[in-house]
Design a protein around this motif. Sequence first.
Motif, PDB file in Angstrom:
ATOM      1  N   VAL A  15      -7.510   3.153   3.143  1.00 56.67           N
ATOM      2  CA  VAL A  15      -7.084   3.355   4.411  1.00 56.67           C
ATOM      3  C   VAL A  15      -6.242   4.731   4.795  1.00 56.67           C
ATOM      4  CG1 VAL A  15      -7.073   1.137   4.970  1.00 56.67           C
ATOM      5  CG2 VAL A  15      -4.772   2.070   4.274  1.00 56.67           C
ATOM      6  N   ALA A  16      -6.496   5.221   5.947  1.00 58.10           N
ATOM      7  CA  ALA A  16      -5.653   6.292   6.199  1.00 58.10           C
ATOM      8  C   ALA A  16      -4.421   6.051   7.423  1.00 58.10           C
ATOM      9  CB  ALA A  16      -6.354   7.484   6.895  1.00 58.10           C
ATOM     10  N   ARG A  17      -3.458   6.631   7.627  1.00 59.90           N
ATOM     11  CA  ARG A  17      -2.657   6.124   9.028  1.00 59.90           C
ATOM     12  C   ARG A  17      -2.366   7.500   9.509  1.00 59.90           C
ATOM     13  NH1 ARG A  17       2.372   2.318   9.324  1.00 59.90           N
ATOM     14  NH2 ARG A  17       3.305   3.229  11.062  1.00 59.90           N
ATOM     15  N   MET A  42       0.954  -1.105   0.044  1.00 60.64           N
ATOM     16  CA  MET A  42       0.003  -0.017   0.069  1.00 60.64           C
ATOM     17  C   MET A  42       0.953   1.271  -0.089  1.00 60.64           C
ATOM     18  SD  MET A  42      -2.812  -0.805   2.850  1.00 60.64           S
ATOM     19  CE  MET A  42      -4.211  -1.862   2.471  1.00 60.64           C
ATOM     20  N   THR A  43       0.601   2.185  -1.073  1.00 57.42           N
ATOM     21  CA  THR A  43       1.459   3.493  -1.044  1.00 57.42           C
ATOM     22  C   THR A  43       0.526   4.493  -0.321  1.00 57.42           C
ATOM     23  OG1 THR A  43       2.573   2.983  -2.939  1.00 57.42           O
ATOM     24  CG2 THR A  43       2.286   5.160  -2.426  1.00 57.42           C
ATOM     25  N   LEU A  44       1.082   5.259   0.593  1.00 65.60           N
ATOM     26  CA  LEU A  44       0.175   6.148   1.279  1.00 65.60           C
ATOM     27  C   LEU A  44       1.045   7.692   1.338  1.00 65.60           C
ATOM     28  CD1 LEU A  44      -0.029   3.385   3.277  1.00 65.60           C
ATOM     29  CD2 LEU A  44      -1.730   4.755   4.509  1.00 65.60           C
ATOM     30  N   ALA A  45       0.177   8.468   0.922  1.00 68.19           N
ATOM     31  CA  ALA A  45       0.800   9.980   0.651  1.00 68.19           C
ATOM     32  C   ALA A  45       0.727  10.748   1.988  1.00 68.19           C
ATOM     33  CB  ALA A  45       0.205  10.737  -0.521  1.00 68.19           C
ATOM     34  N   LEU A  46       1.718  11.449   2.197  1.00 70.54           N
ATOM     35  CA  LEU A  46       1.746  12.336   3.442  1.00 70.54           C
ATOM     36  C   LEU A  46       0.901  13.514   3.105  1.00 70.54           C
ATOM     37  CD1 LEU A  46       2.403  12.714   6.455  1.00 70.54           C
ATOM     38  CD2 LEU A  46       4.423  13.811   5.635  1.00 70.54           C
ATOM     39  N   ILE A  47      -0.258  13.834   3.824  1.00 63.08           N
ATOM     40  CA  ILE A  47      -1.167  14.853   3.537  1.00 63.08           C
ATOM     41  C   ILE A  47      -0.826  16.018   4.353  1.00 63.08           C
ATOM     42  CG2 ILE A  47      -3.537  15.739   3.230  1.00 63.08           C
ATOM     43  CD1 ILE A  47      -2.640  13.545   1.181  1.00 63.08           C
ATOM     44  N   PRO A  48      -0.399  17.252   3.912  1.00 62.83           N
ATOM     45  CA  PRO A  48      -0.136  18.285   4.852  1.00 62.83           C
ATOM     46  C   PRO A  48      -1.208  18.767   5.752  1.00 62.83           C
ATOM     47  CG  PRO A  48      -0.077  19.052   2.724  1.00 62.83           C
ATOM     48  CD  PRO A  48      -0.440  17.679   2.572  1.00 62.83           C
ATOM     49  N   LEU A  92      -2.526   8.954   3.505  1.00 60.79           N
ATOM     50  CA  LEU A  92      -3.843   8.619   3.098  1.00 60.79           C
ATOM     51  C   LEU A  92      -3.214   7.602   1.731  1.00 60.79           C
ATOM     52  CD1 LEU A  92      -7.007   8.671   3.153  1.00 60.79           C
ATOM     53  CD2 LEU A  92      -6.830  10.424   1.380  1.00 60.79           C
ATOM     54  N   GLN A  93      -4.084   6.379   1.777  1.00 64.53           N
ATOM     55  CA  GLN A  93      -3.490   5.643   0.562  1.00 64.53           C
ATOM     56  C   GLN A  93      -3.914   6.279  -0.780  1.00 64.53           C
ATOM     57  OE1 GLN A  93      -5.640   1.660   1.009  1.00 64.53           O
ATOM     58  NE2 GLN A  93      -4.392   0.907  -0.742  1.00 64.53           N
ATOM     59  N   THR A  94      -3.047   6.204  -1.512  1.00 64.53           N
ATOM     60  CA  THR A  94      -3.148   6.842  -2.742  1.00 64.53           C
ATOM     61  C   THR A  94      -4.221   6.161  -3.908  1.00 64.53           C
ATOM     62  OG1 THR A  94      -1.287   5.550  -3.891  1.00 64.53           O
ATOM     63  CG2 THR A  94      -0.848   7.772  -2.728  1.00 64.53           C
ATOM     64  N   THR A  95      -4.450   4.925  -3.369  1.00 62.87           N
ATOM     65  CA  THR A  95      -5.417   4.020  -4.141  1.00 62.87           C
ATOM     66  C   THR A  95      -6.445   3.630  -3.335  1.00 62.87           C
ATOM     67  OG1 THR A  95      -4.418   1.912  -4.197  1.00 62.87           O
ATOM     68  CG2 THR A  95      -3.949   3.510  -5.968  1.00 62.87           C
ATOM     69  N   GLU A  96      -7.763   3.085  -3.762  1.00 61.33           N
ATOM     70  CA  GLU A  96      -8.415   2.383  -3.007  1.00 61.33           C
ATOM     71  C   GLU A  96      -7.800   1.134  -2.597  1.00 61.33           C
ATOM     72  OE1 GLU A  96     -12.458   4.172  -5.372  1.00 61.33           O
ATOM     73  OE2 GLU A  96     -10.977   2.781  -6.170  1.00 61.33           O
ATOM     74  N   VAL A  97      -8.340   0.027  -1.547  1.00 61.96           N
ATOM     75  CA  VAL A  97      -7.768  -0.907  -1.152  1.00 61.96           C
ATOM     76  C   VAL A  97      -8.246  -2.008  -2.203  1.00 61.96           C
ATOM     77  CG1 VAL A  97      -8.093  -2.743   0.437  1.00 61.96           C
ATOM     78  CG2 VAL A  97      -8.132  -0.540   1.152  1.00 61.96           C
ATOM     79  N   THR A  98      -7.297  -2.674  -2.626  1.00 64.28           N
ATOM     80  CA  THR A  98      -7.262  -3.607  -3.913  1.00 64.28           C
ATOM     81  C   THR A  98      -7.738  -4.843  -3.114  1.00 64.28           C
ATOM     82  OG1 THR A  98      -5.027  -4.543  -3.705  1.00 64.28           O
ATOM     83  CG2 THR A  98      -5.552  -2.395  -5.023  1.00 64.28           C
TER      84      THR A  98
END
Length: 358
Positions: A353-355, A133-139, A171-177
């Motif tokens: 997903v978020a983290r 899962m790739t998650l982007a850091l949202i500021p 926040l995950q850059t895509t929907e969960v697959t």
Amino acid sequence: MTSKAAAGKRRAVRRIFMPVAAAVWFCLMCSVFPAAAAEVKNIEIRKVENRLMFTYDLEGEENDANVSVYVTVGDRTYSSRQLRLEGDLGRVRPGRNRRVIWYVLSDFPQGVFQPVSVEIISGLPKIVNSLGMTLALIPAGTVTLGSPIDEPGRRTDEMQQRAVVNRPFYLQTTEVTQEQWRRVMGTNPAHFNSCGDNCPVDQVSWHEVQEFIRRLNIREGTTSYRLPTETEWEYAARAGTATAYYWGNAADCSRANYGNSLWGSECLGVNPGRTRPVGSYRPNAWGLYDMTGNVWEWVDSPEAVREGLFRIQRGGAWDSDAGTCRVAFRAKGLPDARRGHLKLNAGNLGFRVARTAE
């Protein structure tokens, strides 16, 4: 030819003559993003034998930024994973004269005879977990939630209000697959299970999503994974914009998977009438894919939880009409529901997903 960065999006066009094509029109689009992201500026293009070279400047204070290149030929968009592109893409350090080479004839041996556009996008810092899962850091930042009173399709629960996101979050850059769900849960409940591992899991209830997140946290040795809050979701979907869709105020079948069902038919003949692999369409300015369309996404809404009956779904799906795909649109569903808004079709409800950033 140079496209200079300014507010919004700039386009520059040049006629290029290729050895295998009578004439090819190239439209370069340089997207400029909110201050939190590095900026792509000064895009230039020139022909080098049977290749095309794109040069650009990447300006920002980060150590590096995620740069993506999307090439559209006619009405079809290709990512860098689908074309033979080499050079400064992926993780790129800010600087001048960054270069990307497109080996055109490797992908189109007979040449290109349709209009071609190239979009270069700078995203946000990202992490990848053990599931891939790739998650982007949202500021952190502020956002105006809801829609203006004159927005077509507006509903009464979309009253505008200013909100503050106090802390950065992932926040995950895509929907969960489907593959990611199966590796955690051991099953694949998707209605469109023949779509493939990289398609979004669908037909999952809010309760089942909570169990997935519980197991994911155990697997990753953390307690940080969760659903995004409704405010976080809309903030991330807008990515600094204030329009009906994250790309503008006009619906566009080429930007998202929606509009092919009895409920919404605007994109009949363009979109497939079912889910597509995640990341099939261009992302928003923060590198998030499918924030509009594909499947509805469960979010965490403290207000809905307090009310005790419904949970909230956002983003629209493959079967939604353009109005319900607006960023501000809010759908409600019972927590045991496995179908999205109005429960008209199977296979239209998933999540990302978020983290919490630690």
